[in-house]
Design an enzyme around this catalytic site. Structure first.
Site, PDB file in Angstrom:
ATOM      1  N   PHE A  80       5.369  -2.372   0.449  1.00  0.00           N
ATOM      2  CA  PHE A  80       4.042  -1.769   0.238  1.00  0.00           C
ATOM      3  C   PHE A  80       3.991  -1.239  -1.203  1.00  0.00           C
ATOM      4  O   PHE A  80       3.665  -0.086  -1.457  1.00  0.00           O
ATOM      5  CB  PHE A  80       3.767  -0.627   1.218  1.00  0.00           C
ATOM      6  CG  PHE A  80       3.893  -0.993   2.672  1.00  0.00           C
ATOM      7  CD1 PHE A  80       2.855  -1.621   3.353  1.00  0.00           C
ATOM      8  CD2 PHE A  80       5.052  -0.702   3.379  1.00  0.00           C
ATOM      9  CE1 PHE A  80       2.975  -1.949   4.697  1.00  0.00           C
ATOM     10  CE2 PHE A  80       5.181  -1.028   4.725  1.00  0.00           C
ATOM     11  CZ  PHE A  80       4.143  -1.649   5.386  1.00  0.00           C
TER      12      PHE A  80
ATOM     13  N   ASP B 219       3.960  -6.775  -1.351  1.00  0.00           N
ATOM     14  CA  ASP B 219       2.635  -6.246  -1.033  1.00  0.00           C
ATOM     15  C   ASP B 219       1.759  -7.390  -0.537  1.00  0.00           C
ATOM     16  O   ASP B 219       1.941  -8.553  -0.940  1.00  0.00           O
ATOM     17  CB  ASP B 219       1.990  -5.581  -2.250  1.00  0.00           C
ATOM     18  CG  ASP B 219       0.914  -4.586  -1.844  1.00  0.00           C
ATOM     19  OD1 ASP B 219       1.204  -3.373  -1.820  1.00  0.00           O
ATOM     20  OD2 ASP B 219      -0.216  -5.013  -1.543  1.00  0.00           O
TER      21      ASP B 219
ATOM     22  N   ALA C  65       3.859  -6.988   5.139  1.00  0.00           N
ATOM     23  CA  ALA C  65       5.155  -6.322   4.982  1.00  0.00           C
ATOM     24  C   ALA C  65       6.093  -6.631   6.146  1.00  0.00           C
ATOM     25  O   ALA C  65       7.279  -6.946   5.932  1.00  0.00           O
ATOM     26  CB  ALA C  65       4.950  -4.816   4.851  1.00  0.00           C
TER      27      ALA C  65
ATOM     28  N   ASP D 201       7.110   2.615   1.996  1.00  0.00           N
ATOM     29  CA  ASP D 201       6.038   3.590   1.746  1.00  0.00           C
ATOM     30  C   ASP D 201       4.714   3.002   2.210  1.00  0.00           C
ATOM     31  O   ASP D 201       3.862   2.614   1.411  1.00  0.00           O
ATOM     32  CB  ASP D 201       5.989   3.935   0.249  1.00  0.00           C
ATOM     33  CG  ASP D 201       4.946   5.009  -0.063  1.00  0.00           C
ATOM     34  OD1 ASP D 201       4.550   5.735   0.866  1.00  0.00           O
ATOM     35  OD2 ASP D 201       4.533   5.097  -1.243  1.00  0.00           O
TER      36      ASP D 201
ATOM     37  N   CYS E  67       2.688   8.975   4.996  1.00  0.00           N
ATOM     38  CA  CYS E  67       1.571   9.831   4.585  1.00  0.00           C
ATOM     39  C   CYS E  67       0.659  10.127   5.769  1.00  0.00           C
ATOM     40  O   CYS E  67      -0.449  10.626   5.594  1.00  0.00           O
ATOM     41  CB  CYS E  67       0.791   9.180   3.450  1.00  0.00           C
ATOM     42  SG  CYS E  67       0.036   7.597   3.886  1.00  0.00           S
TER      43      CYS E  67
END
Length: 398
Positions: A228, A250, A278, A298, A338
């Protein structure tokens, strides 16, 4: 200045008194203060069920978060002067933290400016407004940016999903300067150019700055896989720190193009790319028996909503198992999230379980957080969203 009054149900003020700043629509006493009486973006006085004043809020009757506290003084609302003062306070922190003007200048609630994000890219400032209340302050925001930092370019990148929730039009507008296609970024001594049009959020993820700096200590002489990768934030910083070889993965062709562009920009010739999904790329690398010394995972938020919790956790588990499989003996996994709905403890547990499932002995070396230009408000768990676990994986150790 007098404001219309928004009343809470009995007991609904406890979370606010503890430090939170949001009011949910089911916490409002709609008998005493019907939400439909408020136009989106209205400033209102907030009162508890016992009539005690709690402060002032921006109101949007159409959103689940229908009230956002902007002052704990019921007589003070958000004025252009108060907005400028808070932006100036936020700027003072960033200028104290960083020696160059590349940072998140305003981080919404954490800077007392709910619904406003501002990123600074040297002489270009990118503004994102995501709430109806802050949209009312649009002209004041632009004037404050002009007054405080005198940028060459100001861009309103108001195309985020939150605007749809708030009933706002989505648009991108350059309000000052010449049309900018690329944003210049410098992070940890590495230069990047990222596209503004179609780019992620405001164009760059400053929140992982500290974690990417930490990765540079693990990179010298190592083969690194950056999954990513977007524009190569992790991978190119590893390459510049002396990694022997870096592979960036990516799904976006434009992101892959950016990786190559930024590698050339920094004179790096040890970077290759893989374009594709991914999970599929990781599986193909496993099937090919490829091995890396460092794997960075990530992903975007895999748990965007609370109802996605189970499927999202399963995705994190699959991702971490694949990442661990690709590590050479004593390899380092950097596993990031995140997702606001995934706790730090739960991510660690997913990594633990992933290691056990494929018979790896894992050691948690350190944990990273969001950079200090994304400050956390202790009373608002949602502001503490970023996690990064640095893990060593040992094969046949125990």
């Amino acid at each position: 200045m007098t404001f219309p009054v928004l009343y809470l149900r009995k007991g609904a003020e406890r979370r606010l008194r503890a430090g939170h700043l949001w009011v949910y629509s089911n916490e409002v006493d709609t008998r005493r203060s019907p939400l439909n009486d408020f136009a989106p973006g209205t400033q209102a006085e907030l009162r508890a069920a016992n009539d005690k004043a709690l402060g002032t809020v921006f109101v949007n009757p159409h959103a689940l978060i229908c009230g956002r506290l902007i002052s704990r003084d019921a007589s003070r609302g958000m004025t252009p002067q108060r907005l400028t003062e808070r932006m100036e306070t936020a700027l003072a922190l960033r200028d104290r933290l960083f020696d160059k003007p590349f940072y998140r200048w305003v981080f919404g609630d954490s800077d007392g400016l709910s619904g406003l994000v501002i990123d600074r890219f040297a002489d270009t400032v990118v503004v994102q407004i995501s709430t109806a209340g802050m949209e009312q302050m649009r002209e004041a925001i632009v004037r404050a940016v002009q007054r405080l930092v005198h940028p060459r370019n100001i861009i309103l990148k108001n195309d985020g999903k939150m605007r749809q929730v708030e009933g706002l039009e989505r648009y991108v507008e350059q309000v000052q300067g010449e049309a900018a296609e690329l944003l210049q970024v410098e992070e940890n001594g590495v230069r990047f150019e990222v596209p503004l049009a179609g780019g992620q959020k405001t164009g760059w993820f400053y929140d992982h700055r500290s974690n990417r700096r930490r990765l540079m200590d693990y990179a010298p002489g190592k083969r690194v896989l950056d999954v990513f990768s977007y524009a190569g934030g992790w991978g190119l910083q590893a390459a510049s720190a002396g990694a022997s070889h870096v592979t960036c993965v990516d799904a976006s062709a434009s992101a892959i193009e950016s990786v190559h562009h930024n590698a050339r920009l920094n004179g790096l010739d040890n970077v290759e790319t893989l374009e594709g999904d991914a999970f599929e790329a990781l599986k193909a690398l496993c099937d090919a028996k490829e091995k890396f010394d460092v794997v960075v995972l990530d992903p975007p938020a895999l748990i965007p909503r609370r109802r996605d919790q189970k499927a999202g956790e399963q995705a994190y588990a699959r991702l971490n198992q694949l990442g661990l499989r690709l590590l050479d003996r004593e390899g380092i996994l950097v596993s990031a999230s995140c997702s606001m709905h995934l706790s730090r403890e739960r991510l660690v547990d997913i990594i633990r379980a992933s290691g056990r499932k494929i018979d790896r002995f894992v050691q948690l070396l350190e944990q990273g957080h969001q950079a200090p230009d994304h400050p956390v408000i202790p009373g608002i768990p949602e502001t503490d969203y970023l996690k990064a676990c640095f893990v060593r994986s040992l094969t046949g150790f125990l």
